[in-house]
Design an enzyme around this catalytic site. Structure first.
Site, PDB file in Angstrom:
ATOM      1  CD  GLU A 100      -2.849   1.561   2.158  1.00  0.00           C
ATOM      2  OE1 GLU A 100      -2.864   0.823   3.166  1.00  0.00           O
ATOM      3  OE2 GLU A 100      -3.583   2.560   2.027  1.00  0.00           O
ATOM      4  CG  ASP A 115      -0.811  14.115  -1.081  1.00  0.00           C
ATOM      5  OD1 ASP A 115      -1.915  14.111  -0.495  1.00  0.00           O
ATOM      6  OD2 ASP A 115       0.263  13.892  -0.499  1.00  0.00           O
ATOM      7  CE  LYS A 139       0.273  26.195  -6.259  1.00  0.00           C
ATOM      8  NZ  LYS A 139       1.045  26.609  -5.121  1.00  0.00           N
ATOM      9  CG  ASP A 188     -11.259  13.144  -2.822  1.00  0.00           C
ATOM     10  OD1 ASP A 188     -10.083  12.951  -3.208  1.00  0.00           O
ATOM     11  OD2 ASP A 188     -11.563  14.057  -2.038  1.00  0.00           O
TER      12      ASP A 188
HETATM   13  C1  LIG Z   1      -4.483  12.369   0.865  1.00  0.00           C
HETATM   14  S1  LIG Z   1      -3.524  11.351   1.867  1.00  0.00           S
HETATM   15  C2  LIG Z   1      -4.408   9.824   1.903  1.00  0.00           C
HETATM   16  C3  LIG Z   1      -4.022   8.950   3.063  1.00  0.00           C
HETATM   17  C4  LIG Z   1      -4.720   7.576   3.143  1.00  0.00           C
HETATM   18  N1  LIG Z   1      -4.362   6.743   2.003  1.00  0.00           N
HETATM   19  C5  LIG Z   1      -6.215   7.728   3.249  1.00  0.00           C
HETATM   20  O1  LIG Z   1      -6.912   7.399   2.272  1.00  0.00           O
HETATM   21  O2  LIG Z   1      -6.693   8.197   4.304  1.00  0.00           O
HETATM   22  C6  LIG Z   1      -2.106  10.939   0.841  1.00  0.00           C
HETATM   23  C7  LIG Z   1      -1.029  10.206   1.595  1.00  0.00           C
HETATM   24  O3  LIG Z   1      -0.014   9.801   0.693  1.00  0.00           O
HETATM   25  C8  LIG Z   1       1.258  10.123   1.252  1.00  0.00           C
HETATM   26  N2  LIG Z   1       2.153  10.340   0.106  1.00  0.00           N
HETATM   27  C9  LIG Z   1       2.124  11.384  -0.760  1.00  0.00           C
HETATM   28  N3  LIG Z   1       3.057  11.234  -1.719  1.00  0.00           N
HETATM   29  C10 LIG Z   1       3.700  10.065  -1.443  1.00  0.00           C
HETATM   30  C11 LIG Z   1       4.785   9.367  -2.063  1.00  0.00           C
HETATM   31  N4  LIG Z   1       5.395   9.846  -3.150  1.00  0.00           N
HETATM   32  N5  LIG Z   1       5.189   8.203  -1.518  1.00  0.00           N
HETATM   33  C12 LIG Z   1       4.582   7.708  -0.396  1.00  0.00           C
HETATM   34  N6  LIG Z   1       3.563   8.331   0.239  1.00  0.00           N
HETATM   35  C13 LIG Z   1       3.111   9.486  -0.280  1.00  0.00           C
HETATM   36  C14 LIG Z   1       1.019  11.352   2.104  1.00  0.00           C
HETATM   37  O4  LIG Z   1       1.973  11.526   3.116  1.00  0.00           O
HETATM   38  C15 LIG Z   1      -0.378  11.077   2.657  1.00  0.00           C
HETATM   39  O5  LIG Z   1      -0.331  10.337   3.872  1.00  0.00           O
END
Ligand SMILES: C[S@@+](CC[C@H](N)C(=O)[O-])C[C@H]1O[C@@H](n2cnc3c(N)ncnc32)[C@H](O)[C@@H]1O
Length: 337
Positions: free
Chosen positions: A34, A109, A113, A145
């Site tokens: 994951e 995320d 931009k 979403d």
């Molecule tokens: C919007 S949150 C969603 C968290 C979780 N999956 C949920 O659905 O509640 C995005 C997560 O991805 C992590 N993340 C963002 N870019 C990442 C990357 N390149 N590698 C690993 N994790 C990443 C962030 O730190 C964050 O915890």
């Protein structure tokens, strides 16, 4: 069965490239990944749903890691390991081709931009790495979403020959049996729709994405009539680009027989904040430039490029300066600007 490594902080910059997952878990079982597990609801759900698989979670947020590591220390989840890592680093450096049965990405995320587009998880290079790492018939699941992210992902996935859509449409708005993640619950509470994708690895050959391993330690030995103080005084912060490697030299520090250069090396699969060390040798006017031995910097292509560019700059400071010997990847200067 080997002795498992448990309750130990794991970081992809400190782990072997590639990683021996059987040794890490103490069992040789199907491996599920994951990416970006956040507060871990889905990760723990996976662990319970697949007791006969080993589950690897990766995250870049320390806050999320601490929270999930805390729960792992309190409760028994022998089939879960969490790793501090960018997805790109884990996929390219830790996992060999055809090693994963499932990959899950929940609410990545968006990085809307244009300047930030390279950070998006769903992009060609990263998706190719995922396809390479999936076993035959392995699955890739994505949830978002954000409609623009869903549309962009649908286009990218449809243009990926190694994956077959498991749904009758590019995405669906609900997947029965799915546990709700923290982010997903908020999205729904705020009235946003969610978009779910499910793809399967087919028998079209995967793109060749070999595991990126450590290179030899880079170094350069050179002579120059300049002293350490001369070189330190001439230093000004600068940037160097070598293809898609971006290096920033931000500061220099003087030791008794050394200069320490602080550097940031950003490569497509790894980012490192580290230092290069220039040491005065016992032979007059001779210096060695190498990766500092403290910290845990890995000798990547970008680090080789960093030694080359700094070495070239130091040599350019005096017309009599010359290289005595060096160990650098052969094409290190190709494409440098
Ligand atoms: C919007 S949150 C969603 C968290 C979780 N999956 C949920 O659905 O509640 C995005 C997560 O991805 C992590 N993340 C963002 N870019 C990442 C990357 N390149 N590698 C690993 N994790 C990443 C962030 O730190 C964050 O915890």
């Amino acid at each position: 069965m080997t002795t498992p490594i448990q309750n130990q902080k794991l970081d992809s910059l400190l782990m072997p490239w590639h990683t021996d997952w059987t040794a890490l878990f103490g069992t040789d079982r199907p491996l599920i990944l994951e990416i970006g597990f956040g507060y871990g609801a889905f990760l723990f759900h996976l662990a319970r749903q697949h007791p006969q698989s080993n589950i690897v979670g990766i995250e870049i947020s320390n806050r999320c890691l601490v929270k999930v590591e805390g729960r792992l220390a309190r409760e028994s989840f022998p089939n879960v390991r969490v790793i501090h890592s960018r997805a790109e680093t884990a996929l390219n450096h830790l996992f060999v081709p055809e090693s994963l049965t499932e990959i899950h990405i929940n609410f990545p995320d968006p990085w809307f931009k244009t300047d930030h587009a390279r950070r998006r998880l769903m992009q060609r290079d990263t998706l190719d790495a995922m396809v390479s790492r999936l076993q035959p018939n392995g699955s890739l699941y994505l949830a978002t979403d954000i409609i623009a992210y869903a549309e962009m992902s649908a286009e990218l996935l449809a243009a990926t020959p190694g994956l077959t859509n498991q749904l009758a449409s590019p995405w669906v708005n609900s997947l029965p049996g799915r546990v709700t993640t923290k982010y997903e619950a908020r999205a729904r509470a705020e009235g946003r729709s969610c978009y779910y994708f499910a793809y399967r690895r087919n028998d079209v050959p995967a793109p060749a994405v070999p595991v990126i391993k450590d290179l030899d330690m880079p170094h350069m030995v050179f002579t120059t009539p300049l002293s350490l103080d001369d070189m330190r005084d001439r230093f000004e912060a600068f940037h160097h680009n070598d293809g898609d490697v971006h290096i920033g030299y931000s500061a220099v520090f003087r030791g008794e027989y050394t200069l320490l250069f602080e550097i940031h090396v950003n490569e497509p699969t790894i980012s490192q904040h580290t230092a290069l060390l220039l040491t005065q040798r016992q032979v007059e006017n001779e210096y060695t430039l190498q990766l500092a031995s403290f910290g845990h910097a890995r000798p990547t292509e970008g680090v080789h490029a960093a030694v080359y560019a700094l070495g070239s700059w130091l040599l350019s400071l005096h017309p009599d300066a010359q290289v005595v010997k060096q160990k650098l990847r052969p094409d290190v200067s190709a494409g440098a600007t």
